[in-house]
Design an enzyme around this catalytic site. Sequence first.
Site, PDB file in Angstrom:
ATOM      1  N   HIS A 148       0.813  -1.222   0.000  1.00 44.74           N
ATOM      2  CA  HIS A 148       0.000   0.000   0.000  1.00 44.74           C
ATOM      3  C   HIS A 148       0.848   1.274   0.000  1.00 44.74           C
ATOM      4  O   HIS A 148       0.310   2.364  -0.182  1.00 44.74           O
ATOM      5  CB  HIS A 148      -0.989  -0.005   1.177  1.00 44.74           C
ATOM      6  CG  HIS A 148      -0.390   0.247   2.522  1.00 44.74           C
ATOM      7  ND1 HIS A 148      -0.037  -0.765   3.388  1.00 44.74           N
ATOM      8  CD2 HIS A 148      -0.098   1.397   3.172  1.00 44.74           C
ATOM      9  CE1 HIS A 148       0.441  -0.248   4.509  1.00 44.74           C
ATOM     10  NE2 HIS A 148       0.415   1.065   4.390  1.00 44.74           N
ATOM     11  N   ASP A 178       0.229  -7.689   1.557  1.00 45.51           N
ATOM     12  CA  ASP A 178       0.583  -6.273   1.682  1.00 45.51           C
ATOM     13  C   ASP A 178       2.093  -6.066   1.707  1.00 45.51           C
ATOM     14  O   ASP A 178       2.614  -5.232   2.444  1.00 45.51           O
ATOM     15  CB  ASP A 178      -0.055  -5.639   2.923  1.00 45.51           C
ATOM     16  CG  ASP A 178       0.029  -4.106   2.902  1.00 45.51           C
ATOM     17  OD1 ASP A 178       0.114  -3.536   1.800  1.00 45.51           O
ATOM     18  OD2 ASP A 178       0.033  -3.484   3.981  1.00 45.51           O
ATOM     19  N   SER A 251       4.742   2.828   7.612  1.00 41.54           N
ATOM     20  CA  SER A 251       4.434   1.652   6.797  1.00 41.54           C
ATOM     21  C   SER A 251       5.662   1.216   6.009  1.00 41.54           C
ATOM     22  O   SER A 251       6.291   2.021   5.325  1.00 41.54           O
ATOM     23  CB  SER A 251       3.301   1.962   5.825  1.00 41.54           C
ATOM     24  OG  SER A 251       2.080   2.081   6.490  1.00 41.54           O
TER      25      SER A 251
END
Length: 517
Positions: A148, A178, A251
């Site tokens: 993402h 992911d 992230s």
Amino acid sequence: MTQNTKKWLGAAALVLSSSVLTGAVMRAGSRSAANDYSDNGFFGAQPASLQMPNGAAATAAAAPSGLVDLTTAADRSVNSVVYIKVTQNAVRQRVRVRDPFEDFFGEFFGYGNGGQSREQEVETQPRRQGAGSGVIITADGYIVTNNHVVAGADEILVKLNDNTEYKGRIIGLDETTDLALIKVEATGLPAITIGNSDDLRVGEWVLAVGNPFNLTSTVTAGIVSAKARSLGANGVESFIQTDAAINAGNSGGALVNERGELVGINAMLYSQTGSYSGYGFAIPTSIMNKVVKDLKEFGIVQRALLGVSGTDVTNYIDSEKAKGNEVDLGTTKGIYIHSVEDNSTAADLGLQKGDVITAINGKEVIKMAELQEALSQHRPGDQVRITFIRGKKSQTKSATLRNAQGGTDVIEEVDIDLFGAQLKPLSDELKRQLALSYGLEVVALKNGKMKDANITKGMILLKVNDKELRTVEDFEEAVRAANQSSDRTLWIRAVTQSGRRVATAITLGEEDGGKKN
């Protein structure tokens, strides 16, 4: 993209790290620390030597007995974590517009266009930027991050801890876990040492390293709060839960152990506000290693499936008790099977509804997340031993793992050029004229799968496998999903500009990426 916040169950999901690490923290479960606290006061212990991972003794003058010094772990990992800036270019289209004032005054003063519309280029999507983190895993420039963070990026800028900048390119994406693999063209980079996440214990100290709020090289400390967490956020997940402080921009950053070894890729946080509120989640290296290897070799993950749907035994027992039913499966640990897919490994094993899977290759699995984690380390074609309970009796059988197509062939990434079509989103004018709210127009066509399926130039593609097509990326995502599905078929719904509805199908055959093992 933005500052990479991923929504999960009404909570913000992004990834780990914020605020600065203090030099030493109390070692969880340390008996000597407890004695020092009760007998001598918290700082009453005398300095001691700490055994370093390489066997060399280091004097811990700043770390009293019973404390763990995390500065070495920070030193070993901080230079391996990079700042990633991603850019999505603005999308511009040519549309036909009319200016009523020009028509009125132009006719009056003699320069009107007679009520005819004219073409004009307009921006349908503004330029967007976002940021996240990544971890250098090889000295020649391979970097792991979250899907993402970089999915949909037109440009990727990678900045090292010493402020050196590189252009990044995507090697492969895996939405199911992911995870993403990118690369920069460089040598001699400070690659992190990859540890074994299976060795992590609940209560063990870990560091989260990343770039929250664009604050580069931020390190925070916490403990492993739980393992094998399943949140329903990804198709395959077995998260490491930690209480390290987490905020936007982390992230894709690193979760490292006390030795500075990578044990997880920070992926999301649980929060009602979008900021840190107690818990973060990282993808373990046990899952990451296989995904990275597949993306490097094939550009796509070779995913082995067992072919069952089920739930944790504890969840099943609780749901039955809520209905007033008493349940005795002979165990309270494992995965209760609700159904078995045809032409699957589970079917080969003879598994049935009501069986409870308790181990894979001799390793106990208590939760569905643990089963997913174990399977994620295998490729189709691998032999596995499944232990299960039926009628309160345990038995073990062996079988060959299969992919979603029910085989063991290697699945490679589909080359979009094989379709032989250039697509573009519908202009507002064409939407108005055809009374459509979305679609992709075929603006150019050459020999390829589209032409073979009787798609013609000017036709409007509306849906692929029930996915609405609003952008070219929507079509590419539908192709990727179909390529890993059981039948590898694109079911296309389209319409001609005369309004005639068309339905056709394209099969993704061996020439598109199927190769025998």
